[in-house]
Scaffold this motif. Sequence first.
Motif, PDB file in Angstrom:
ATOM      1  N   VAL A 248     -13.916   5.555   3.104  1.00 57.43           N
ATOM      2  CA  VAL A 248     -13.701   4.696   1.816  1.00 57.43           C
ATOM      3  C   VAL A 248     -13.018   3.493   2.091  1.00 57.43           C
ATOM      4  O   VAL A 248     -13.339   2.272   1.381  1.00 57.43           O
ATOM      5  N   VAL A 249     -12.021   3.373   2.931  1.00 60.40           N
ATOM      6  CA  VAL A 249     -11.418   2.124   3.378  1.00 60.40           C
ATOM      7  C   VAL A 249     -12.466   0.962   3.861  1.00 60.40           C
ATOM      8  O   VAL A 249     -12.495  -0.012   3.422  1.00 60.40           O
ATOM      9  N   PRO A 256     -11.723  -3.679   9.770  1.00 57.91           N
ATOM     10  CA  PRO A 256     -10.578  -4.024  10.321  1.00 57.91           C
ATOM     11  C   PRO A 256      -9.240  -3.262   9.533  1.00 57.91           C
ATOM     12  O   PRO A 256      -8.456  -2.846  10.199  1.00 57.91           O
ATOM     13  N   ALA A 257      -9.517  -2.992   8.039  1.00 53.02           N
ATOM     14  CA  ALA A 257      -8.376  -2.505   7.374  1.00 53.02           C
ATOM     15  C   ALA A 257      -8.173  -0.891   7.865  1.00 53.02           C
ATOM     16  O   ALA A 257      -7.442  -0.468   7.363  1.00 53.02           O
ATOM     17  N   SER A 341       3.795   1.841   4.519  1.00 54.35           N
ATOM     18  CA  SER A 341       3.738   2.144   2.966  1.00 54.35           C
ATOM     19  C   SER A 341       2.682   3.367   2.814  1.00 54.35           C
ATOM     20  O   SER A 341       2.657   4.216   2.040  1.00 54.35           O
ATOM     21  N   VAL A 342       1.508   3.349   3.703  1.00 55.73           N
ATOM     22  CA  VAL A 342       0.413   4.505   3.762  1.00 55.73           C
ATOM     23  C   VAL A 342       1.325   5.695   4.241  1.00 55.73           C
ATOM     24  O   VAL A 342       1.132   6.893   3.589  1.00 55.73           O
ATOM     25  N   TYR A 394      -5.623  -1.552  -5.177  1.00 54.37           N
ATOM     26  CA  TYR A 394      -4.472  -1.393  -4.478  1.00 54.37           C
ATOM     27  C   TYR A 394      -4.727  -1.323  -3.079  1.00 54.37           C
ATOM     28  O   TYR A 394      -3.554  -1.330  -2.430  1.00 54.37           O
ATOM     29  N   GLY A 395      -5.935  -1.640  -2.579  1.00 56.37           N
ATOM     30  CA  GLY A 395      -6.211  -1.666  -1.172  1.00 56.37           C
ATOM     31  C   GLY A 395      -6.068  -0.439  -0.509  1.00 56.37           C
ATOM     32  O   GLY A 395      -6.146   0.692  -0.999  1.00 56.37           O
ATOM     33  N   ILE A 396      -5.322  -0.216   0.781  1.00 56.74           N
ATOM     34  CA  ILE A 396      -5.288   0.865   1.348  1.00 56.74           C
ATOM     35  C   ILE A 396      -4.129   1.757   0.942  1.00 56.74           C
ATOM     36  O   ILE A 396      -4.201   3.001   1.073  1.00 56.74           O
ATOM     37  N   ASN A 397      -3.248   1.185   0.153  1.00 54.25           N
ATOM     38  CA  ASN A 397      -2.124   2.000  -0.613  1.00 54.25           C
ATOM     39  C   ASN A 397      -2.760   2.634  -1.756  1.00 54.25           C
ATOM     40  O   ASN A 397      -2.392   4.115  -2.029  1.00 54.25           O
ATOM     41  N   GLY A 398      -3.878   2.276  -2.255  1.00 51.23           N
ATOM     42  CA  GLY A 398      -4.776   2.963  -3.270  1.00 51.23           C
ATOM     43  C   GLY A 398      -5.226   4.123  -2.887  1.00 51.23           C
ATOM     44  O   GLY A 398      -5.383   5.501  -3.391  1.00 51.23           O
TER      45      GLY A 398
END
Length: 509
Positions: A248-249, A256-257, A341-342, A394-398
Amino acid sequence: MSLKTIKNVAGSWFGLGTNMVVGFLLTPYILHRLGNTAFGLWVLMTAFTGYYGMLDLGLRNAIIRYVARYRATDEIDELAKVVSTGVFAYSCVAAVAAVISLVAAANVQTWFKLSAGDAEMAHTLLLVVGIGTAVGMPISLFAGVLEGLQCFALVGAVQAVGTLVRAGFIVAGLSAGHGIVFVGGVTVGVNLATAAVLMWAALAMHPRKLLRWGYVSRSTFSAMAAFGLVTFWIGIAQVFRFQLDSMVVAACISVPAVTFFAAGGRLVSYTTDVVQAMAQVFTPMSSALHASGSVDGLRRVLILGNRYSAFVAFPISAILLLIGSRFIQAWLGPQYVSSQSVLAILIVPTALYLAQATSPKILYGMARHKTLAVVLFAEGLANLILSVTLARRYGINGVAIGTAIPLFCTAAFFLPIHLCRLLHVRLRDFLLDSFGYPILLTIPVALAVGLLDMRLPSRSWRELLEIVSVAALLYGVELLVYFWFVEYPQLVSRKTEPGVAEKISYPGD
């Protein structure tokens, strides 16, 4: 906990511990040698080939259960049918996996955002890892055979040696200038050698041959498939729950994320591996107890197994929640601290789930895991939908939040209620008996870590090791006091009172 159980847990932890330490040390080395994109590709390709495990339709868990069951009832012919039929089935699965690898490698550039050079590297890496994984499938099931025979110490020792050999080759190869494809080739080659050793050990344990063409049985396959099909859906659910996150990321954000998501997620994964390595010994144990009709024994496994799981899960999770940023900075470098945060989002629901790691193993052992499959599949779908939806905002936090919410619901509501109803245990008694002492012993550790974190502002390895050492020493003393004043007197009482060894009474039994 019996001496045999302790030996099995120690063996599992030895193999896992070696793999974790080596992986922990190798990760920054590989990352800084190859860069974010190559490392992200490695995470993606290994995650993709990890899905091949679903192709066995749950046969591995069926093999563990039926090997344990037929060993307990001394039905050697039936045991041999399970092994021989399993090898034949896995050979068919291997052929399918090889075809999937060829198709996926040819289309990898259309699935992910990759440059021409990165696409070529991903193509080769997927062929090496995918075909190698397929070739190893028929012999890899013998690790499950040994686990069904409760030979976890042997499996752990062989896997530990394989891990050290693999690490040595990878370090030498990267130092010589080789790339990620070399890492994939070494990983596959050593894994095949390790599986071959375990196969030889399993076959050498019985004077009668366990592997014969004449033992391949349609009825045995049907029985295994009936059990395994439910496990298959659980396997698909596990993919949706955890393994699709990196996909998904990559699809919604960038390759790279994936590295930044994995930096925080891998510490959660290490915690999961530690607890699951202990809990896996309860599957064959539960199968044997169920075969003998010992409901009291299953109740005891439920309480003590989850208590021991919580003893491991709670303090590790508390430490990571409080000083996870220290771990990431010292481990990978300050540029990856944002991944904390993850870690923080995932660690709490994961801790609640891992504290009940024994509960699914009991369901496997009793062949009562259909409801678990439905719930986990629903959780996995919710995870996928939420992760894709929240990733764009929210990016990777989402993605982490999309994983955490359904996982929390399963851990906090379904598992405790379902197991207590199944084994006729009061929910209040289960919660207090399983998690009371682990929570009580974790609180002083969390307080000590929090105070030391404030007093030691430096983020170096030295200060991190000081904090962890103090926490480990404090927790070790607490565990000694607990086992001496709580567990040991109960063990003596069960040994000296006739008929009590397997009995736990709950109001309403």
